[in-house]
Design an enzyme around this catalytic site. Structure first.
Site, short mmCIF file in Angstrom:
data_model
loop_
_atom_site.label_atom_id
_atom_site.label_comp_id
_atom_site.label_asym_id
_atom_site.label_seq_id
_atom_site.Cartn_x
_atom_site.Cartn_y
_atom_site.Cartn_z
N HIS A 152 36.71 46.79 42.51
CA HIS A 152 35.72 46.03 43.27
C HIS A 152 36.31 45.37 44.51
CE1 HIS A 152 37.41 42.68 40.81
NE2 HIS A 152 37.05 41.92 41.82
N HIS A 197 40.38 30.58 44.72
CA HIS A 197 39.93 30.76 43.35
C HIS A 197 41.14 31.14 42.51
CE1 HIS A 197 39.92 34.87 44.83
NE2 HIS A 197 39.56 35.39 43.67
#
Length: 322
Positions: A115, A179
């Site tokens: 992804h 993140h």
């Protein structure tokens, strides 16, 4: 030759956030606006900088950089499976050029991407094979990490190659911002014993087949989505650091890319989360666009978007606006 740049965050949860908050909708709107601009631009070639999350790359031999002669996107969480339309001759020409420029990129005759590439192609371009694309991989998953300066220099070399072309070319960088998904994609040295064989050897081991790894990753992300959307969960607890994200975006918008040369990847990982190292893609892509004649980029969107587990940003530039 005209060049457009888009840098954008990606998230495995983009397709199934537990809550469609204003922040999620704003991120979707920013991506849709860039997608519409790309469709109008109608690029003849895309050069995409992307990472990997132990989908197609593993630690038995992890190159700093790799250019794909052909590529297939895996059916992983947040990704879109399919065959990328890679122009092999142009990819080889790009590889030879950056090597002549002093960048030792590896070469893959059959690259597998996850992804980290396919989500950006799907959301921005409408599919993984909508346009011819050259995938340029940058490692940022486990130490020893690539120095940020090297990614900047890679981007500049790619940009000089782009500047010699006559096509309409889109440069994409996807990943980041702050993140910390180390629970899903742990550095190999601290990974659980049951997953370490896969992280090191990938499909060349039997203890944990890749289909099982991808299935477990999908299940884990879907299980954590409601937790991320909980009102009591803070951005800081998820390693989403709004102040740093905004400072980074302003740095890119100011065009002072050499400022990243002094950054220490280990320090970034420890303070801001391992996923933050995906800003390598933004640095390389912005450096490429600058070397190809684009002005400093414009920030389209930023918000700490914990429902997606990330500080979500989008920016763009165009050589037609210089």
């Amino acid at each position: 030759m005209t060049v457009q740049l888009v840098c954008a965050s990606h998230s495995p949860l983009a397709g199934f956030p537990a809550a469609e908050t204003d922040r999620v909708l704003a991120a979707d709107a920013a991506m849709a606006a860039r997608a519409a601009a790309i469709q109008e631009f109608d690029p003849e070639l895309v050069v995409q900088f992307g990472p990997d999350h132990y989908g197609g790359r593993h630690m038995d031999c992890m190159p700093c950089f790799c250019i794909g002669r052909s590529a297939t996107a895996l059916d992983d969480v947040g990704g879109t499976p399919g065959r990328l339309d890679v122009p092999a001759g142009l990819a080889a020409d790009l590889l030879g050029f950056v090597r002549e420029e002093g960048i030792d990129a590896a070469w893959s005759h059959e690259m597998e991407v996850d992804h980290g590439f396919s989500q950006g192609l799907q959301r921005l371009c409408g599919g993984v094979a909508t346009y011819p694309v050259i995938p340029v991989f940058i490692d940022c998953i486990a130490p020893p990490f690539v120095p940020f300066r090297r990614s900047r220099l890679l981007g500049e070399a790619v940009g000089r190659w782009v500047a010699q072309r006559d096509e309409r070319i889109l440069v994409i960088g996807t990943g980041g911002l702050t993140h910390n998904p180390d629970i899903f994609f742990p550095p190999v040295d601290v990974a659980p014993e049951e997953t370490r064989p896969y992280l090191i050897h990938g499909t060349r081991q039997e203890e944990l087949p890749r289909d099982e790894w991808l299935k477990k990753s999908d299940e884990a992300h879907r299980a954590i989505a409601p937790f991320l959307a909980d009102a009591g969960i803070t951005d800081e607890s998820l390693h989403i650091h709004e102040d740093w994200d905004r400072e980074f975006l302003q740095l890119l918008a100011g065009g002072d890319l050499e400022a990243v040369d002094a950054w220490q990847p280990n320090d970034i990982m420890q303070r801001l989360g391992i996923g933050t190292l995906e800003v390598h893609m933004w640095i390389a892509a912005c450096a490429a666009a600058s070397a190809a004649g684009c002005p400093p980029p414009v920030i389209d969107h930023y918000a700490p978007t914990k429902e997606l587990g990330i500080g979500f940003g989008v920016l763009h530039a165009s050589s037609e606006e210089s």
